[in-house]
Design a protein around this motif. Structure first.
Motif, PDB file in Angstrom:
ATOM      1  N   UNK A  41       0.817  -1.210   0.000  1.00  0.00           N
ATOM      2  CA  UNK A  41       0.000   0.000   0.000  1.00  0.00           C
ATOM      3  C   UNK A  41       0.846   1.252   0.000  1.00  0.00           C
ATOM      4  N   UNK A  42       1.923   1.233   0.776  1.00  0.00           N
ATOM      5  CA  UNK A  42       2.817   2.381   0.829  1.00  0.00           C
ATOM      6  C   UNK A  42       3.497   2.604  -0.521  1.00  0.00           C
ATOM      7  N   UNK A  43       3.901   1.520  -1.164  1.00  0.00           N
ATOM      8  CA  UNK A  43       4.547   1.648  -2.468  1.00  0.00           C
ATOM      9  C   UNK A  43       3.580   2.214  -3.493  1.00  0.00           C
ATOM     10  N   UNK A  44       2.320   1.757  -3.448  1.00  0.00           N
ATOM     11  CA  UNK A  44       1.316   2.279  -4.364  1.00  0.00           C
ATOM     12  C   UNK A  44       1.087   3.758  -4.109  1.00  0.00           C
ATOM     13  N   UNK A  45       1.007   4.113  -2.822  1.00  0.00           N
ATOM     14  CA  UNK A  45       0.815   5.510  -2.458  1.00  0.00           C
ATOM     15  C   UNK A  45       1.955   6.374  -2.964  1.00  0.00           C
ATOM     16  N   UNK A  46       3.183   5.854  -2.828  1.00  0.00           N
ATOM     17  CA  UNK A  46       4.337   6.635  -3.277  1.00  0.00           C
ATOM     18  C   UNK A  46       4.312   6.843  -4.787  1.00  0.00           C
ATOM     19  N   UNK A  47       3.849   5.832  -5.521  1.00  0.00           N
ATOM     20  CA  UNK A  47       3.809   5.959  -6.971  1.00  0.00           C
ATOM     21  C   UNK A  47       2.750   6.958  -7.418  1.00  0.00           C
ATOM     22  N   UNK A  48       1.643   7.017  -6.696  1.00  0.00           N
ATOM     23  CA  UNK A  48       0.557   7.915  -7.077  1.00  0.00           C
ATOM     24  C   UNK A  48       0.785   9.325  -6.557  1.00  0.00           C
ATOM     25  N   UNK A  49       1.794   9.521  -5.705  1.00  0.00           N
ATOM     26  CA  UNK A  49       2.019  10.840  -5.125  1.00  0.00           C
ATOM     27  C   UNK A  49       3.216  11.540  -5.736  1.00  0.00           C
ATOM     28  N   UNK A  50       3.769  11.014  -6.801  1.00  0.00           N
ATOM     29  CA  UNK A  50       4.905  11.659  -7.446  1.00  0.00           C
ATOM     30  C   UNK A  50       4.422  12.881  -8.210  1.00  0.00           C
ATOM     31  N   UNK A  51       5.130  13.966  -8.061  1.00  0.00           N
ATOM     32  CA  UNK A  51       4.773  15.204  -8.744  1.00  0.00           C
ATOM     33  C   UNK A  51       6.049  15.935  -9.113  1.00  0.00           C
ATOM     34  N   UNK A  52       5.912  17.127  -9.652  1.00  0.00           N
ATOM     35  CA  UNK A  52       7.074  17.918 -10.050  1.00  0.00           C
ATOM     36  C   UNK A  52       7.118  19.211  -9.271  1.00  0.00           C
ATOM     37  N   UNK A  53       8.311  19.636  -8.913  1.00  0.00           N
ATOM     38  CA  UNK A  53       8.494  20.900  -8.215  1.00  0.00           C
ATOM     39  C   UNK A  53       8.369  22.050  -9.217  1.00  0.00           C
ATOM     40  N   UNK A  54       8.346  23.301  -8.747  1.00  0.00           N
ATOM     41  CA  UNK A  54       8.242  24.436  -9.673  1.00  0.00           C
ATOM     42  C   UNK A  54       9.369  24.517 -10.697  1.00  0.00           C
ATOM     43  N   UNK A  55      10.503  23.875 -10.419  1.00  0.00           N
ATOM     44  CA  UNK A  55      11.600  23.888 -11.393  1.00  0.00           C
ATOM     45  C   UNK A  55      11.647  22.609 -12.223  1.00  0.00           C
ATOM     46  N   UNK A  56      10.662  21.712 -12.021  1.00  0.00           N
ATOM     47  CA  UNK A  56      10.593  20.491 -12.805  1.00  0.00           C
ATOM     48  C   UNK A  56      11.262  19.291 -12.176  1.00  0.00           C
ATOM     49  N   UNK A  57      11.754  19.446 -10.938  1.00  0.00           N
ATOM     50  CA  UNK A  57      12.402  18.329 -10.245  1.00  0.00           C
ATOM     51  C   UNK A  57      11.338  17.362  -9.724  1.00  0.00           C
ATOM     52  N   UNK A  58      11.587  16.054  -9.825  1.00  0.00           N
ATOM     53  CA  UNK A  58      10.642  15.061  -9.331  1.00  0.00           C
ATOM     54  C   UNK A  58      10.538  15.122  -7.807  1.00  0.00           C
ATOM     55  N   UNK A  59       9.319  15.040  -7.299  1.00  0.00           N
ATOM     56  CA  UNK A  59       9.071  15.080  -5.860  1.00  0.00           C
ATOM     57  C   UNK A  59       8.095  13.982  -5.459  1.00  0.00           C
ATOM     58  N   UNK A  60       8.220  13.543  -4.213  1.00  0.00           N
ATOM     59  CA  UNK A  60       7.243  12.649  -3.607  1.00  0.00           C
ATOM     60  C   UNK A  60       6.462  13.461  -2.587  1.00  0.00           C
ATOM     61  N   UNK A  61       5.163  13.629  -2.801  1.00  0.00           N
ATOM     62  CA  UNK A  61       4.313  14.438  -1.934  1.00  0.00           C
ATOM     63  C   UNK A  61       3.144  13.571  -1.461  1.00  0.00           C
ATOM     64  N   UNK A  62       3.102  13.269  -0.175  1.00  0.00           N
ATOM     65  CA  UNK A  62       2.069  12.388   0.368  1.00  0.00           C
ATOM     66  C   UNK A  62       0.998  13.124   1.157  1.00  0.00           C
ATOM     67  N   UNK A  63       1.281  14.330   1.609  1.00  0.00           N
ATOM     68  CA  UNK A  63       0.366  15.018   2.517  1.00  0.00           C
ATOM     69  C   UNK A  63      -0.352  16.159   1.811  1.00  0.00           C
ATOM     70  N   UNK A  64      -1.552  16.450   2.281  1.00  0.00           N
ATOM     71  CA  UNK A  64      -2.340  17.525   1.682  1.00  0.00           C
ATOM     72  C   UNK A  64      -1.852  18.879   2.177  1.00  0.00           C
ATOM     73  N   UNK A  65      -2.215  19.937   1.455  1.00  0.00           N
ATOM     74  CA  UNK A  65      -1.889  21.287   1.906  1.00  0.00           C
ATOM     75  C   UNK A  65      -2.497  21.555   3.272  1.00  0.00           C
ATOM     76  N   UNK A  66      -3.713  21.063   3.500  1.00  0.00           N
ATOM     77  CA  UNK A  66      -4.379  21.291   4.792  1.00  0.00           C
ATOM     78  C   UNK A  66      -3.600  20.646   5.931  1.00  0.00           C
ATOM     79  N   UNK A  67      -3.105  19.418   5.703  1.00  0.00           N
ATOM     80  CA  UNK A  67      -2.298  18.746   6.728  1.00  0.00           C
ATOM     81  C   UNK A  67      -1.035  19.553   7.035  1.00  0.00           C
ATOM     82  N   UNK A  68      -0.354  19.979   5.993  1.00  0.00           N
ATOM     83  CA  UNK A  68       0.895  20.696   6.178  1.00  0.00           C
ATOM     84  C   UNK A  68       0.672  22.064   6.827  1.00  0.00           C
TER      85      UNK A  68
END
Length: 264
Positions: A11-38
């Motif tokens: 489940x954690x691996x699946x979550x990590x794969x679905x939470x990959x995004x890009x930073x403002x400069x195009x760098x790959x990021x792993x983001x698991x938490x919502x803006x509200x949580x943070x």
């Protein structure tokens, strides 16, 4: 039990794969938490900082820092779930500043001895605000979670436990030391990214980006040769930083020539 662990890890691996995004400069990021949580974690950690640290009461110092910070934050799009930035000046010799999710900015008075003018202070505040805009705290928190060391933090973020029970762990993940407000470094790629984004922010606000070079020269002089070798540090070396900033300055768009008037 083994099957349960396998299921959780999958489940954690699946979550990590679905939470990959890009930073403002195009760098790959792993983001698991919502803006509200943070934002919730950032706000609670900031309240803890205000308890741990002495807040500066000098009205002139506060007005100066507030002026510079407002010029920076006025140029930040409201896209992280909050609309207001809170700025607090802490009475401390520490040469540093920080920004937390939820729009919280802390500046230590010791920084004002090294950031000699409004442009140099804007360099630091822009850099710290850039950490928030680029989700660097979320990225660090997410990496801790995937490494199976952030389970307690997850409980806090999801509201399953009281913040006070895990405040030390949470503040460390957000980049704050558990004692005396020591600022913990981000990774080198995150620091370099914040340099670039912060330079754009300060330039848009009307500050002189060329003063960022002078700031890091001041930082280098203040370090008195005590900086560790770059390969042993998560921060770029001062010389690398200066070189990278010079390159970025040469590519900046032309922004309005009118400069702020924030006097120390």
């Amino acid at each position: 039990m083994r099957a349960w662990r396998t299921h959780c890890w999958a489940g954690m691996m699946l979550l990590s794969l679905t939470a990959c995004t890009s930073s403002p400069t195009g760098r790959n990021q792993l983001i698991l938490f919502s803006d509200a949580d943070m934002n919730n974690l950032g706000a609670q950690s900031f309240e803890q900082m205000k308890i741990q640290q002495k807040v500066a009461t000098d009205p002139k110092v506060n007005q100066y820092v507030q002026c510079v910070a407002k010029r920076i934050t006025d140029n930040v799009p409201a896209n992280k779930g909050f609309t207001r930035w809170e700025v607090v000046v802490f009475d401390s010799e520490q040469v540093n500043a920080f920004a937390l999710p939820g729009g919280k900015i802390g500046v230590f008075t010791g920084l004002l001895d090294v950031a000699k003018n409004q442009h140099q202070l804007a360099t630091v505040i822009g850099h710290e605000v850039a950490h928030v805009l680029a989700d660097h705290s979320n990225e660090r928190l997410s990496q801790s979670q995937i490494a199976n060391t952030g389970l307690q933090i997850t409980n806090v973020a999801l509201g399953a436990s009281s913040y006070s029970q895990y405040s030390d762990v949470t503040m460390a993940a957000l980049g704050l030391g558990v004692q005396y407000g020591v600022i913990l470094p981000y990774g080198r790629s995150q620091e370099s990214e914040a340099d670039v984004l912060g330079l754009e922010l300060m330039a848009k606000a009307g500050f002189d980006p060329r003063q960022s070079i002078e700031l890091w020269r001041n930082m280098s002089a203040a370090a008195n040769g005590a900086e560790p070798p770059e390969l042993l540090s998560t921060h770029p070396s001062h010389q690398t930083r200066i070189s990278d900033l010079n390159q970025k300055i040469s590519t900046l768009k032309t922004y309005p020539a009118s400069q702020p008037n924030c006097s120390a």
